[in-house]
Write a protein that holds these residues in place. Sequence first.
Motif, mmCIF file in Angstrom:
data_model
loop_
_atom_site.group_PDB
_atom_site.id
_atom_site.type_symbol
_atom_site.label_atom_id
_atom_site.label_comp_id
_atom_site.label_asym_id
_atom_site.label_seq_id
_atom_site.Cartn_x
_atom_site.Cartn_y
_atom_site.Cartn_z
ATOM 1 N N SER A 144 -1.015 -0.667 0.910
ATOM 2 C CA SER A 144 -1.996 -1.664 0.466
ATOM 3 C C SER A 144 -3.217 -1.709 1.356
ATOM 4 N N MET A 145 -3.014 -1.485 2.637
ATOM 5 C CA MET A 145 -4.145 -1.530 3.564
ATOM 6 C C MET A 145 -5.060 -0.367 3.307
ATOM 7 N N GLU A 156 3.715 6.961 6.237
ATOM 8 C CA GLU A 156 2.689 6.888 7.283
ATOM 9 C C GLU A 156 1.962 8.230 7.441
ATOM 10 N N GLU A 213 4.978 -0.606 1.839
ATOM 11 C CA GLU A 213 4.086 -1.175 0.822
ATOM 12 C C GLU A 213 2.840 -1.765 1.471
ATOM 13 N N GLY A 214 3.033 -2.441 2.592
ATOM 14 C CA GLY A 214 1.903 -3.015 3.315
ATOM 15 C C GLY A 214 0.956 -1.948 3.843
ATOM 16 N N ARG A 215 1.520 -0.871 4.352
ATOM 17 C CA ARG A 215 0.664 0.227 4.843
ATOM 18 C C ARG A 215 -0.161 0.831 3.710
#
Length: 177
Positions: free
Chosen positions: A176-177, A134, A172-174
């Motif tokens: 990807s965004m 993050e 991974e989602g962070r």
Amino acid sequence: AARLYLDRTCGDKLPILHSHCRTAYGVVLCDTGHWTEAEVEILHAFGPSATKAVSKQADAAGALARLRLMQGRVDEVSDLLAPYAGHFEVCEQLARLHLLRDEPDTAAAILNRGLHDLVGDRLRAGRLLELLVEVELSRDNPDGAELALERLEACALASESPVLRAAVSLSEGRISM
């Protein structure tokens, strides 16, 4: 029931165990949304029967700082963590505080120091690495975020922890965004 168990097993006989148990239970209560009860337990870890072991005091300070951040009481966190700023036990919350203050470079330095000091504790390292993803993204450093993710994946694989696997998915989602 858990509090009775803590009183019976930890009591005032072993201050280090008393502090450890109260802090651990307080963190569980905090994570499950029982903030009032969590505060009581964590404050017990600082009470008259608490240990004088600095590492356990730092653990309790980190747990209380975590609760204060969740409560939005950010102004209290700096003073709470200041005596333990050099201890890895408070790295996560100290880094979160700097991230909230829009000081991601300082947050990254704190997390990297904590990761260097942590040896063999994959769960704690995983929490720091998840936050480092993050932080690196907030620094506009996707390569740093990917590197932190790779290290987090290694921790998750080695520990077989569902919590760390979830942290990998979230990270991974962070990215990807």
